[in-house]
Design a protein around this motif. Structure first.
Motif, PDB file in Angstrom:
ATOM      1  N   LEU A  56       0.832  -1.191   0.000  1.00  0.00           N
ATOM      2  CA  LEU A  56       0.000   0.000   0.000  1.00  0.00           C
ATOM      3  C   LEU A  56       0.874   1.251   0.000  1.00  0.00           C
ATOM      4  O   LEU A  56       1.935   1.269   0.618  1.00  0.00           O
ATOM      5  N   ASP A  57       0.418   2.284  -0.683  1.00  0.00           N
ATOM      6  CA  ASP A  57       1.123   3.570  -0.693  1.00  0.00           C
ATOM      7  C   ASP A  57       0.611   4.387   0.483  1.00  0.00           C
ATOM      8  O   ASP A  57      -0.511   4.901   0.457  1.00  0.00           O
ATOM      9  N   THR A  58       1.426   4.510   1.531  1.00  0.00           N
ATOM     10  CA  THR A  58       0.966   5.190   2.746  1.00  0.00           C
ATOM     11  C   THR A  58       1.780   6.432   3.090  1.00  0.00           C
ATOM     12  O   THR A  58       1.637   6.996   4.176  1.00  0.00           O
ATOM     13  N   GLY A  59       2.661   6.874   2.215  1.00  0.00           N
ATOM     14  CA  GLY A  59       3.372   8.126   2.416  1.00  0.00           C
ATOM     15  C   GLY A  59       4.452   8.060   3.478  1.00  0.00           C
ATOM     16  O   GLY A  59       4.934   6.988   3.848  1.00  0.00           O
ATOM     17  N   LYS A 311      -5.224  -6.966   0.984  1.00  0.00           N
ATOM     18  CA  LYS A 311      -5.615  -7.117  -0.424  1.00  0.00           C
ATOM     19  C   LYS A 311      -6.723  -6.150  -0.802  1.00  0.00           C
ATOM     20  O   LYS A 311      -6.849  -5.763  -1.977  1.00  0.00           O
ATOM     21  N   ASN A 312      -7.530  -5.764   0.173  1.00  0.00           N
ATOM     22  CA  ASN A 312      -8.622  -4.820  -0.094  1.00  0.00           C
ATOM     23  C   ASN A 312      -8.165  -3.363   0.031  1.00  0.00           C
ATOM     24  O   ASN A 312      -8.973  -2.447  -0.037  1.00  0.00           O
ATOM     25  N   GLY A 313      -6.864  -3.167   0.233  1.00  0.00           N
ATOM     26  CA  GLY A 313      -6.322  -1.811   0.262  1.00  0.00           C
ATOM     27  C   GLY A 313      -6.338  -1.150   1.619  1.00  0.00           C
ATOM     28  O   GLY A 313      -6.122   0.064   1.723  1.00  0.00           O
ATOM     29  N   GLU A 314      -6.568  -1.902   2.699  1.00  0.00           N
ATOM     30  CA  GLU A 314      -6.606  -1.344   4.049  1.00  0.00           C
ATOM     31  C   GLU A 314      -5.385  -1.774   4.849  1.00  0.00           C
ATOM     32  O   GLU A 314      -5.084  -2.971   4.923  1.00  0.00           O
ATOM     33  N   SER A 315      -4.707  -0.813   5.458  1.00  0.00           N
ATOM     34  CA  SER A 315      -3.594  -1.145   6.341  1.00  0.00           C
ATOM     35  C   SER A 315      -4.126  -1.750   7.641  1.00  0.00           C
ATOM     36  O   SER A 315      -5.316  -1.637   7.953  1.00  0.00           O
ATOM     37  N   VAL A 316      -3.238  -2.391   8.405  1.00  0.00           N
ATOM     38  CA  VAL A 316      -3.654  -3.164   9.581  1.00  0.00           C
ATOM     39  C   VAL A 316      -2.864  -2.736  10.821  1.00  0.00           C
ATOM     40  O   VAL A 316      -1.630  -2.858  10.853  1.00  0.00           O
ATOM     41  N   TRP A 317      -3.567  -2.257  11.829  1.00  0.00           N
ATOM     42  CA  TRP A 317      -2.967  -1.957  13.134  1.00  0.00           C
ATOM     43  C   TRP A 317      -2.591  -3.271  13.804  1.00  0.00           C
ATOM     44  O   TRP A 317      -3.373  -4.227  13.809  1.00  0.00           O
ATOM     45  N   PHE A 318      -1.383  -3.345  14.393  1.00  0.00           N
ATOM     46  CA  PHE A 318      -1.010  -4.575  15.086  1.00  0.00           C
ATOM     47  C   PHE A 318      -0.108  -4.287  16.282  1.00  0.00           C
ATOM     48  O   PHE A 318       0.576  -3.262  16.333  1.00  0.00           O
ATOM     49  N   GLY A 319      -0.138  -5.222  17.243  1.00  0.00           N
ATOM     50  CA  GLY A 319       0.685  -5.111  18.443  1.00  0.00           C
ATOM     51  C   GLY A 319       1.668  -6.259  18.528  1.00  0.00           C
ATOM     52  O   GLY A 319       1.322  -7.410  18.234  1.00  0.00           O
ATOM     53  N   LYS A 383       5.593  -5.753   5.177  1.00  0.00           N
ATOM     54  CA  LYS A 383       6.039  -4.359   5.247  1.00  0.00           C
ATOM     55  C   LYS A 383       5.343  -3.685   6.425  1.00  0.00           C
ATOM     56  O   LYS A 383       4.129  -3.798   6.599  1.00  0.00           O
ATOM     57  N   VAL A 384       6.124  -2.962   7.224  1.00  0.00           N
ATOM     58  CA  VAL A 384       5.616  -2.369   8.459  1.00  0.00           C
ATOM     59  C   VAL A 384       5.913  -0.873   8.489  1.00  0.00           C
ATOM     60  O   VAL A 384       7.057  -0.450   8.293  1.00  0.00           O
ATOM     61  N   GLU A 385       4.887  -0.076   8.753  1.00  0.00           N
ATOM     62  CA  GLU A 385       5.055   1.361   8.977  1.00  0.00           C
ATOM     63  C   GLU A 385       5.222   1.592  10.476  1.00  0.00           C
ATOM     64  O   GLU A 385       4.316   1.305  11.258  1.00  0.00           O
TER      65      GLU A 385
END
Length: 444
Positions: A56-59, A311-319, A383-385
């Motif tokens: 995903l392109d998240t800047g 796959k649906n274009g949504e990033s995922v918050w994770f701990g 890939k992790v932001e």
């Protein structure tokens, strides 16, 4: 019967050390370079090449600086990703972490004082009271705690309430606020012991919260009530919405139904059967607000839903437990990065359940998954932001191996639309209440 280390044992240990051919070499290497540097396997660097089949392109990444607000940064990042797409936003645009931090600190203070009153008849050395006093409030949090704040107070752009010295460097305020809260706890417990009226206790607590509000306003600035939302989109068009409230802004521009997003955990310990929901006693921020609730799933289910959302274009918050097998500067999280077992010729292996049960690991940091590399139908790396600025990793982005994900990731937040009807039913179950010190209650 207690047994000390005998002189015969010491002699055996010394002989064993001296009889090893590599002891002197390894002693020089470890003593001069350190454990991690000596045990590093540089093949891991090549395997963690930052190329992904789904990305995903998240800047640009954000920067939480010297604060522990990763959970807020990660959550607001997922929302700004959504806004950037829907509003066609231009530039490095962020939501105000400081605005949410103000309300989180105030609400956590009230939540703490409420728990103090609930436990006022217990001795100070009881485990619950001791747990409460250990950390009256801090920077950490959970996804559901953010939802509770937004549902009550809304949200604002960062330009409306930017960061301050105390939001970027939170230790000073946290120390002062915890001192105030422990002092308040002492006063409230004394009132209860003296059988003060509920009205007297309520007025005293209100005065305490008034003092805390003032401390927060000095440190973060007074939260805005109405503001003008101005921006230019990528096509250069100017937009303005005047006199909007934080709750109106969230509903109109962020436009995310928080009820759709649920917390999933992977905790393979015997005390938490899969397909059950859990909450944690005495953990939260907004009294009467959204309850912390986790559905415990197998890792295969956990990863399958994460991939569906990506796959649906949504990033995922994770701990996760970010300090384990992680190189901050390189931005690599890989279980094969360091081989300390081989270095010391000893067994250092533990299962995920053992790590949780024996306090070797717990969720301590929240980030955002923005991509995955799938080879032959299986994820190999992610890939992790992060929220540690652009000077670490690949301009702030990290690469996480799939084995690291399975070992050290404990929580993801998923939109219910990606879940089967059966999983939705399981998530709707009344949660089992865990003790306050359970590892699933650790704040990111």
């Amino acid at each position: 019967m207690t047994k000390d280390i005998s002189m015969d044992q010491l002699k055996k240990f010394q002989n064993d050390y001296e009889n090893r051919k590599d002891s002197s070499v390894l002693e020089r290497a470890v003593s001069h370079n350190g454990i991690l540097e000596t045990s590093a396997d540089y093949k891991s660097d090549a395997n963690m090449d930052p190329v992904f089949s789904i990305e995903l392109d998240t800047g640009d990444v954000s920067n939480q600086k010297r604060s522990g607000r990763c959970w807020l940064f990660a959550a607001l990042n997922t929302m700004r990703h959504h806004m950037a797409n829907t509003l066609n936003l231009k530039g490095n645009w962020e939501l105000s972490q400081n605005y949410v931090t103000f309300w989180d600190k105030l609400e956590k203070s009230n939540y703490f004082l409420e728990n103090v009153l609930k436990t006022a008849n217990k001795p100070t050395d009881s485990r619950k009271v001791s747990w409460l006093m250990n950390s009256p409030q801090g920077d950490g949090g959970q996804w559901d705690m953010l939802c509770a704040l937004i549902e009550k107070y809304g949200i604002v752009p960062k330009s409306v309430m930017p960061e301050t010295h105390s939001s970027n460097n939170s230790a000073g305020l946290d120390n002062a606020l915890n001192l105030k809260l422990r002092h308040s706890a002492s006063v409230l417990r004394q009132l209860v012991a003296k059988k003060a009226t509920s009205d007297k206790i309520s007025k005293t607590k209100t005065k305490m919260l008034n003092d805390i509000y003032r401390m927060l306003a000095y440190s973060f600035g007074k939260p805005v009530q109405k503001f003008n939302f101005e921006y230019r989109d990528k096509d250069g068009n100017y937009h303005i919405d005047q006199g909007i409230t934080p709750k109106e802004f969230f509903k109109k521009y962020v436009n995310v139904n928080l009820e759709d997003y649920v917390s999933l955990i992977n905790s393979p310990t015997e005390d938490k059967p899969f397909n059950k929901t859990y909450t944690i006693d005495m953990l939260g921020n907004v009294a009467g607000g959204r309850q912390i609730k986790h559905l415990n799933l197998t890792m295969d289910q956990f990863q399958e839903l994460t991939i569906k959302q990506l796959k649906n274009g949504e990033s995922v918050w994770f701990g996760s437990d970010v300090a384990q097998s992680s190189d901050r500067q390189k931005g690599i999280m890989d279980t094969k990065q360091y081989d300390r077992s081989a270095l010391f010729d000893t067994d250092l292996s533990m299962s995920k359940a053992e790590r949780l049960n024996y306090k070797e690991s717990a969720m301590d940091h929240a980030m955002v998954i923005t991509g995955v590399d799938i080879v032959d139908g299986q994820p190999t790396k992610w890939k992790v932001e992060n929220s540690w600025g652009k000077k670490v990793g690949n301009k702030g982005y990290f690469v996480m191996s799939n084995d690291w994900f399975r070992t050290f990731v404990y929580q993801v937040v998923i939109n219910k639309k990606y879940m089967s009807d059966n999983l939705k039913k399981l998530q709707a179950q009344k949660p089992i209440v865990l003790k306050p010190w359970d590892p699933m209650g650790t704040l990111a």
